[in-house]
Structure formats: structure tokens, C-alpha cells
Design a protein around this motif. Structure first.
Motif, short mmCIF file in Angstrom:
data_model
loop_
_atom_site.label_atom_id
_atom_site.label_comp_id
_atom_site.label_asym_id
_atom_site.label_seq_id
_atom_site.Cartn_x
_atom_site.Cartn_y
_atom_site.Cartn_z
N LEU A 294 6.13 -66.52 57.04
CA LEU A 294 5.86 -65.31 57.84
C LEU A 294 5.75 -64.10 56.92
O LEU A 294 4.86 -63.26 57.07
N ILE A 295 6.65 -64.01 55.94
CA ILE A 295 6.60 -62.91 54.96
C ILE A 295 5.29 -62.97 54.18
O ILE A 295 4.61 -61.96 53.98
N GLY A 296 4.92 -64.17 53.76
CA GLY A 296 3.66 -64.35 53.01
C GLY A 296 2.46 -63.88 53.81
O GLY A 296 1.56 -63.22 53.28
N LYS A 297 2.43 -64.21 55.10
CA LYS A 297 1.28 -63.82 55.94
C LYS A 297 1.25 -62.31 56.13
O LYS A 297 0.18 -61.68 56.09
N ILE A 298 2.42 -61.68 56.34
CA ILE A 298 2.45 -60.21 56.49
C ILE A 298 1.90 -59.55 55.22
O ILE A 298 1.09 -58.62 55.27
N GLN A 299 2.31 -60.06 54.06
CA GLN A 299 1.80 -59.51 52.79
C GLN A 299 0.30 -59.76 52.63
O GLN A 299 -0.44 -58.90 52.16
N GLU A 300 -0.15 -60.95 53.04
CA GLU A 300 -1.56 -61.35 52.85
C GLU A 300 -2.52 -60.43 53.62
O GLU A 300 -3.55 -60.03 53.11
N VAL A 301 -2.16 -60.10 54.87
CA VAL A 301 -3.09 -59.30 55.70
C VAL A 301 -2.72 -57.82 55.72
O VAL A 301 -3.50 -57.00 56.21
N GLY A 302 -1.55 -57.49 55.17
CA GLY A 302 -0.97 -56.17 55.39
C GLY A 302 -1.58 -55.02 54.62
O GLY A 302 -1.08 -53.89 54.72
N PHE A 303 -2.66 -55.30 53.86
CA PHE A 303 -3.35 -54.21 53.17
C PHE A 303 -4.82 -54.18 53.55
O PHE A 303 -5.60 -53.42 52.97
N SER A 304 -5.24 -55.01 54.50
CA SER A 304 -6.65 -55.07 54.86
C SER A 304 -6.89 -55.07 56.37
O SER A 304 -7.91 -54.56 56.83
N TYR A 305 -5.98 -55.62 57.16
CA TYR A 305 -6.19 -55.66 58.61
C TYR A 305 -5.80 -54.31 59.23
O TYR A 305 -5.06 -53.52 58.64
N ASP A 306 -6.32 -54.10 60.45
CA ASP A 306 -6.04 -52.82 61.14
C ASP A 306 -4.71 -52.83 61.86
O ASP A 306 -4.17 -51.77 62.19
N GLY A 307 -4.21 -54.02 62.16
CA GLY A 307 -2.93 -54.07 62.86
C GLY A 307 -2.35 -55.46 62.88
O GLY A 307 -3.06 -56.46 62.79
N ILE A 308 -1.03 -55.50 63.00
CA ILE A 308 -0.30 -56.76 63.17
C ILE A 308 0.55 -56.63 64.43
O ILE A 308 1.23 -55.62 64.62
N VAL A 309 0.46 -57.65 65.29
CA VAL A 309 1.34 -57.75 66.46
C VAL A 309 2.33 -58.85 66.12
O VAL A 309 1.94 -60.01 65.96
N LEU A 310 3.60 -58.48 65.97
CA LEU A 310 4.58 -59.41 65.42
C LEU A 310 5.70 -59.72 66.40
O LEU A 310 6.43 -58.82 66.83
N ASN A 311 5.80 -61.00 66.76
CA ASN A 311 7.00 -61.49 67.45
C ASN A 311 7.71 -62.40 66.46
O ASN A 311 7.35 -63.58 66.32
N ALA A 312 8.70 -61.86 65.78
CA ALA A 312 9.40 -62.64 64.76
C ALA A 312 10.43 -63.58 65.38
O ALA A 312 11.17 -64.26 64.66
N ALA A 313 10.49 -63.60 66.73
CA ALA A 313 11.40 -64.48 67.47
C ALA A 313 12.83 -64.34 66.93
O ALA A 313 13.29 -63.22 66.69
N ALA A 314 13.53 -65.45 66.70
CA ALA A 314 14.94 -65.35 66.29
C ALA A 314 15.12 -64.62 64.96
O ALA A 314 16.16 -63.97 64.73
N TYR A 315 14.11 -64.66 64.08
CA TYR A 315 14.22 -63.94 62.80
C TYR A 315 14.31 -62.43 62.98
O TYR A 315 14.75 -61.71 62.08
N THR A 316 13.87 -61.95 64.15
CA THR A 316 14.01 -60.52 64.47
C THR A 316 15.44 -60.06 64.22
O THR A 316 15.67 -58.95 63.71
N HIS A 317 16.38 -60.92 64.59
CA HIS A 317 17.79 -60.53 64.62
C HIS A 317 18.53 -60.88 63.33
O HIS A 317 19.73 -60.64 63.23
N THR A 318 17.83 -61.49 62.38
CA THR A 318 18.52 -61.96 61.17
C THR A 318 17.83 -61.61 59.86
O THR A 318 18.46 -61.62 58.81
N SER A 319 16.51 -61.34 59.91
CA SER A 319 15.75 -61.38 58.66
C SER A 319 15.52 -60.00 58.03
O SER A 319 14.61 -59.26 58.41
N VAL A 320 16.34 -59.71 57.01
CA VAL A 320 16.11 -58.51 56.20
C VAL A 320 14.76 -58.66 55.47
O VAL A 320 14.02 -57.69 55.30
N GLY A 321 14.42 -59.89 55.09
CA GLY A 321 13.17 -60.13 54.34
C GLY A 321 11.93 -59.79 55.16
O GLY A 321 11.01 -59.16 54.64
N ILE A 322 11.91 -60.19 56.42
CA ILE A 322 10.74 -59.86 57.26
C ILE A 322 10.73 -58.35 57.53
O ILE A 322 9.68 -57.71 57.48
N GLY A 323 11.91 -57.78 57.76
CA GLY A 323 11.98 -56.32 57.96
C GLY A 323 11.46 -55.57 56.74
O GLY A 323 10.69 -54.61 56.87
#
Ligand code: CA2
Length: 137
Positions: free
Chosen positions: A54-83
Motif C-alpha cells: 500500500l505504501i509502495g502504491k501511494i508513492q508510485e502514483v503520488g506525484f502524478s495522479y490528481d487524487g487518491i481515495v484511500l480506505n486503509a481499513a485496519a491499517y488506518t488505526h495502526t500504520s505510521v508508515g501509511i500515514g
């Protein structure tokens, strides 16, 4: 307008398990409805059960796409890395949740995503994704 929906762990089970909480529509079926509803949006979909992917995908598109809609599911509540990844990229991220996490267990009231997100939409069922897409238009 190029947008990517990213779903985190277990959301591949939507429509197949726990319909009383998460509904009975599969995400693939719902995604096709979204593509029909927003024909002018180049809409893509990615799901992974693995935090690093998930982190890899955010980095991959995060400088070229216009937007990301993210449901990180359970990682929402645990992941400093995704944040951190959400904060690191230029593409704006809308955090979405199907359920109203604030009406659920206390551990779901914390999000490591929200502080880096442009906005948060939760509790509207699958329509949360639709509302997030509309926010980019
Ligand atoms: O409400 C949401 O969208 C959540 O992000 C869903 C996550 C949950 O951990 C968050 O607190 C809120 C869980 C996704 C699991 O999805 C399933 C779908 C069908 C059957 C079982 C799990």
C-alpha cells in the motif's frame, strides 16, 4: 482527471462476508458503477492486504495522479508508515471509510491517515467513495 482508489486489508471480502456491517455488493461491482457514473474520470482501483504494498502504491502514483481515495481499513488505526506516505506525496488523499468508525470500538476512533489527508468521509457505506470522487471534481 486521474484518480486511484486504494483499498487496504480484507476489503477484497466486501460483499462476500459480514454483509450486515459492510453490505452485500462486491467492490468490483461497485467500482464498475463508479466508472459508469464518472465517465470523464480516469478511475483506477488497487487493493492489497500488505502494508508495504500500500505504501509502495501511494508513492508510485503520488506525484502524478490528481487524487487518491484511500480506505486503509485496519491499517488506518495502526500504520505510521501509511500515514507518513500520505504526508510525503504531493497528490491529495481523501480518507474514506464505509462504516462510521466513531460509532464502533475505541481503537477505531484513532486514524494515522487523517492528519495528512485533504479530507475524511466516513459512515455512508460504499457511497463514501462516490462522495470522495465528487470532492475532486
Ligand atoms: O469502515 C471501513 O471502511 C473500515 O475501514 C473497514 C475496516 C475496519 O478495520 C476499519 O475500522 C473501518 C475493515 C475492512 C474489512 O472488510 C471486510 C469486508 C467484508 C468482510 C470482512 C471484512
Amino acid at each position: 482527471m486521474k484518480l486511484l482508489i486504494i483499498n487496504g486489508p480484507n476489503l477484497n471480502l466486501l460483499g462476500k462476508r459480514e454483509p450486515e456491517v459492510y453490505g452485500s455488493t462486491t467492490f468490483q461491482d461497485y467500482f464498475e458503477q463508479l466508472q459508469s457514473k464518472f465517465p470523464k474520470v480516469e478511475l483506477e482501483y488497487y487493493q492489497s492486504n500488505i502494508e508495504g504494498e500500500l505504501i509502495g502504491k501511494i508513492q508510485e502514483v503520488g506525484f502524478s495522479y490528481d487524487g487518491i481515495v484511500l480506505n486503509a481499513a485496519a491499517y488506518t488505526h495502526t500504520s505510521v508508515g501509511i500515514g507518513d506516505a500520505v504526508k510525503a506525496v504531493e497528490t491529495p488523499v481523501i480518507e474514506v471509510h464505509i462504516s462510521n468508525t466513531h460509532k464502533r470500538e475505541d481503537f477505531r476512533h484513532v486514524s494515522y491517515i487523517s492528519s495528512g489527508a485533504r479530507g475524511v468521509i466516513l459512515g455512508f457505506g460504499l457511497q463514501s467513495y462516490d462522495l470522495a470522487i465528487q470532492s475532486f471534481l
